[in-house]
Design an enzyme around this catalytic site. Sequence first.
Site, PDB file in Angstrom:
ATOM      1  N   ASP A  18       0.861  -1.187   0.000  1.00 23.44           N
ATOM      2  CA  ASP A  18       0.000   0.000   0.000  1.00 23.44           C
ATOM      3  C   ASP A  18       0.895   1.235   0.000  1.00 23.44           C
ATOM      4  O   ASP A  18       2.099   1.148   0.246  1.00 23.44           O
ATOM      5  CB  ASP A  18      -0.885  -0.017   1.263  1.00 23.44           C
ATOM      6  CG  ASP A  18      -1.800   1.206   1.327  1.00 23.44           C
ATOM      7  OD1 ASP A  18      -2.315   1.610   0.266  1.00 23.44           O
ATOM      8  OD2 ASP A  18      -1.986   1.754   2.424  1.00 23.44           O
ATOM      9  N   SER A  19       0.271   2.374  -0.240  1.00 25.83           N
ATOM     10  CA  SER A  19       1.007   3.633  -0.160  1.00 25.83           C
ATOM     11  C   SER A  19       1.477   3.908   1.268  1.00 25.83           C
ATOM     12  O   SER A  19       2.409   4.685   1.466  1.00 25.83           O
ATOM     13  CB  SER A  19       0.105   4.777  -0.623  1.00 25.83           C
ATOM     14  OG  SER A  19      -1.106   4.764   0.111  1.00 25.83           O
ATOM     15  N   CYS A  81      -3.722  -1.030  -2.108  1.00 22.46           N
ATOM     16  CA  CYS A  81      -4.023   0.391  -2.313  1.00 22.46           C
ATOM     17  C   CYS A  81      -4.977   0.553  -3.504  1.00 22.46           C
ATOM     18  O   CYS A  81      -4.677   0.098  -4.609  1.00 22.46           O
ATOM     19  CB  CYS A  81      -2.712   1.122  -2.582  1.00 22.46           C
ATOM     20  SG  CYS A  81      -2.911   2.870  -2.907  1.00 22.46           S
ATOM     21  N   GLU A 160      -5.868   8.941   9.742  1.00 27.89           N
ATOM     22  CA  GLU A 160      -4.481   8.848  10.228  1.00 27.89           C
ATOM     23  C   GLU A 160      -4.328   9.578  11.574  1.00 27.89           C
ATOM     24  O   GLU A 160      -3.480   9.230  12.383  1.00 27.89           O
ATOM     25  CB  GLU A 160      -3.516   9.439   9.203  1.00 27.89           C
ATOM     26  CG  GLU A 160      -3.571   8.718   7.880  1.00 27.89           C
ATOM     27  CD  GLU A 160      -2.281   8.041   7.483  1.00 27.89           C
ATOM     28  OE1 GLU A 160      -1.228   8.474   7.940  1.00 27.89           O
ATOM     29  OE2 GLU A 160      -2.355   7.067   6.711  1.00 27.89           O
ATOM     30  N   CYS A 192     -11.187   2.968  -0.609  1.00 30.10           N
ATOM     31  CA  CYS A 192      -9.909   3.489  -0.119  1.00 30.10           C
ATOM     32  C   CYS A 192      -9.552   2.707   1.134  1.00 30.10           C
ATOM     33  O   CYS A 192     -10.433   2.388   1.944  1.00 30.10           O
ATOM     34  CB  CYS A 192     -10.060   4.975   0.215  1.00 30.10           C
ATOM     35  SG  CYS A 192      -8.609   5.695   1.012  1.00 30.10           S
ATOM     36  N   HIS A 194      -8.386   3.435   3.897  1.00 28.45           N
ATOM     37  CA  HIS A 194      -8.657   4.015   5.214  1.00 28.45           C
ATOM     38  C   HIS A 194     -10.140   4.013   5.598  1.00 28.45           C
ATOM     39  O   HIS A 194     -10.473   4.119   6.770  1.00 28.45           O
ATOM     40  CB  HIS A 194      -8.151   5.455   5.252  1.00 28.45           C
ATOM     41  CG  HIS A 194      -6.667   5.586   5.236  1.00 28.45           C
ATOM     42  ND1 HIS A 194      -5.886   5.035   4.242  1.00 28.45           N
ATOM     43  CD2 HIS A 194      -5.810   6.189   6.097  1.00 28.45           C
ATOM     44  CE1 HIS A 194      -4.616   5.319   4.492  1.00 28.45           C
ATOM     45  NE2 HIS A 194      -4.550   6.015   5.610  1.00 28.45           N
TER      46      HIS A 194
HETATM   47  N1  DGL Z   1      -3.982   3.757   0.076  1.00 29.33           N
HETATM   48  C1  DGL Z   1      -4.695   4.815  -0.605  1.00 29.33           C
HETATM   49  C2  DGL Z   1      -5.906   4.200  -1.332  1.00 29.33           C
HETATM   50  O1  DGL Z   1      -6.435   3.168  -0.960  1.00 29.33           O
HETATM   51  C3  DGL Z   1      -5.123   5.921   0.332  1.00 29.33           C
HETATM   52  C4  DGL Z   1      -3.973   6.756   0.858  1.00 29.33           C
HETATM   53  C5  DGL Z   1      -3.224   7.490  -0.240  1.00 29.33           C
HETATM   54  O2  DGL Z   1      -3.747   8.471  -0.799  1.00 29.33           O
HETATM   55  O3  DGL Z   1      -2.109   7.082  -0.530  1.00 29.33           O
HETATM   56  O4  DGL Z   1      -6.342   4.745  -2.315  1.00 29.33           O
END
Ligand code: DGL
Length: 274
Positions: A18-19, A81, A160, A192, A194
């Site tokens: 993931d990011s 992600c 976050e 997403c 989160h």
């Molecule tokens: N992991 C990203 C997503 O699921 C969210 C956080 C980001 O913008 O990197 O799209």
Amino acid sequence: MVVAPGAGRHEAPIGVFDSGIGGLTVARAVLHHLPDESIIYFGDTARVPYGPKSPVTVERYAREITEFLLAEGVKAIVVACNTATAHALPTLIAESPVPVIGVVEPGARAAVAAAPHGTVGVIGTAGTIASGAYDRAIHSLAPDVQVVTRACPLFVPLVEEGWTDHEATRIVAHEYLDEFAASGLDALVLGCTHYPLLTPLLGDVMGPGTQLIDSAEQTAIELAGRLEAAGLRARTGAPVSHRFVASDAPEQMLRLGPRFLGAPIERVERVVLG
Ligand code: DGL
């Protein structure tokens, strides 16, 4: 791209990336559905967020992480992600010698199952929504489903911050979603990493008539099926190990990660890419 030395081995780990730390919600679902599997989780905490970045940049990051995971010997890769899935999945699939699974198609499948003839809302980062990936995935499964989308970029920093049940988050959610709630959606895809942590709050805002779709669960179920079909499932009772890797200082993943993973994280390695 590097050929995975571990490809094809049952006991090789599954790579999940993931990011940042949000993808630990997907890792959590993977560990729940596949308790005999080992994982290597990579969070690109040095370069998060991906949401506002251009497709070409996100694709480059995703390829670098995939190369790292393949070099570590993973037998499959989960792109946890949504933004990376939206911008890079076809490239990663084409270039990888192991199965690569993203989160968009499983989420779309779950949405269509929940509302085969209805209206589905999709929320995600600016990049995910602009890519149209969810619209395409849903329409390829059910052309008659009406899809409405909305980027909700403020949810990522609020989660976050730990403000998953905070008045400020509720105000932001009403701002983003009141129009959706008034129109009476059948399902809302939490597109997403989160957003699943906001499930109770988003459920309040949307009301009981809208089913919230968390693609993490569906992704883990599809991963299990893919491993089974490829004869790659780990043997029951084989020793498991879970590694957590971050591209920036490990403290943030150590501190916030357990909330996303739903389990303690004892050690985080640091690996710099790019
Ligand atoms: N992991 C990203 C997503 O699921 C969210 C956080 C980001 O913008 O990197 O799209």
